[in-house]
Design a protein around this motif. Structure first.
Motif, PDB file in Angstrom:
ATOM      1  N   SER A  55       0.814  -1.224   0.000  1.00 34.79           N
ATOM      2  CA  SER A  55       0.000   0.000   0.000  1.00 34.79           C
ATOM      3  C   SER A  55       0.846   1.273   0.000  1.00 34.79           C
ATOM      4  O   SER A  55       0.415   2.305  -0.491  1.00 34.79           O
ATOM      5  N   ASP A  94      -6.479  -2.736   2.012  1.00 34.86           N
ATOM      6  CA  ASP A  94      -7.874  -2.613   1.561  1.00 34.86           C
ATOM      7  C   ASP A  94      -8.160  -1.192   1.056  1.00 34.86           C
ATOM      8  O   ASP A  94      -8.822  -1.010   0.031  1.00 34.86           O
ATOM      9  N   ALA A  95      -7.651  -0.190   1.763  1.00 34.33           N
ATOM     10  CA  ALA A  95      -7.842   1.205   1.335  1.00 34.33           C
ATOM     11  C   ALA A  95      -7.157   1.443  -0.011  1.00 34.33           C
ATOM     12  O   ALA A  95      -7.718   2.103  -0.896  1.00 34.33           O
ATOM     13  N   ARG A  98      -9.276  -0.034  -2.794  1.00 35.61           N
ATOM     14  CA  ARG A  98     -10.424   0.828  -3.097  1.00 35.61           C
ATOM     15  C   ARG A  98      -9.986   2.029  -3.929  1.00 35.61           C
ATOM     16  O   ARG A  98     -10.652   2.416  -4.887  1.00 35.61           O
ATOM     17  N   GLN A  99      -8.841   2.594  -3.568  1.00 33.55           N
ATOM     18  CA  GLN A  99      -8.334   3.777  -4.267  1.00 33.55           C
ATOM     19  C   GLN A  99      -8.016   3.471  -5.733  1.00 33.55           C
ATOM     20  O   GLN A  99      -8.320   4.272  -6.616  1.00 33.55           O
ATOM     21  N   ARG A 101      -9.271   0.989  -7.398  1.00 35.41           N
ATOM     22  CA  ARG A 101     -10.451   0.315  -7.964  1.00 35.41           C
ATOM     23  C   ARG A 101     -10.101  -1.029  -8.587  1.00 35.41           C
ATOM     24  O   ARG A 101     -10.515  -1.343  -9.698  1.00 35.41           O
ATOM     25  N   THR A 103     -10.083  -5.021  -9.183  1.00 33.84           N
ATOM     26  CA  THR A 103     -10.914  -6.225  -9.091  1.00 33.84           C
ATOM     27  C   THR A 103     -10.041  -7.472  -9.224  1.00 33.84           C
ATOM     28  O   THR A 103     -10.557  -8.579  -9.369  1.00 33.84           O
TER      29      THR A 103
END
Length: 161
Positions: A55, A94-95, A98-99, A101, A103
């Motif tokens: 991250s 996880d953040a 999400r940032q 996007r 999949t």
């Protein structure tokens, strides 16, 4: 060939490649990678790109759209993109997901077992395996100006049916 043999062959091929590169003895690498829980046998007959990320890694944020695009351009029968997260704390990962996007599937390696087994020290690092489970390319870091080269490696392996 059964999937267990494919897993061993893929891991031994990876281990052999790393041993040739001066990393670890092949048996040690293969055993550690199997123990770490990344089972490439599920993807027999497909090109597999395994990307290690974190991250806190700036270039990782650039690599995710690229990998997402690769996964979209090639059919699921030709290419599988797996990501391996090495963060110790999952909320940060996880953040990040999400940032960007994403999949793409994620294998969680919070203890670093898989990364250690494959001598991954740089983020991101991508390992690209051919349809037989042999590692053919290793990309350390992500450089947008090399995206065509990275995609060329994948395309080459996809064509090798």
């Amino acid at each position: 060939m059964n999937t267990s043999n494919f897993t061993r062959r893929a891991m031994l091929a990876l281990g052999s490649a790393l041993a040739l590169a001066g990393a670890l003895p092949a048996a040690t690498t293969a055993q550690a990678a199997e123990a770490a829980g990344l089972d490439l046998s599920r993807y027999k007959g497909k090109v597999v790109l395994v990307d290690f990320w974190a991250s806190w890694c700036g270039p990782c944020k650039q690599s995710f759209p690229f990998m997402q695009g690769l996964a979209g351009r090639y059919g699921a029968n030709d290419l599988v993109v797996l990501t391996v997260n090495v963060d110790r704390q999952r909320p940060a990962a996880d953040a990040f997901l999400r940032q960007v996007r994403s999949t793409l599937p994620v294998v969680w390696d919070s203890k670093g077992d898989i990364a250690r087994a494959w001598k991954v020290n740089d983020m991101p690092t991508s390992l690209v395996f051919d349809r037989d489970g042999k590692m053919r390319f290793r990309h350390q870091g992500f450089f947008p100006n090399k995206a065509a080269e990275y995609e060329g490696h994948v395309a080459q392996l996809v064509r090798e049916k």
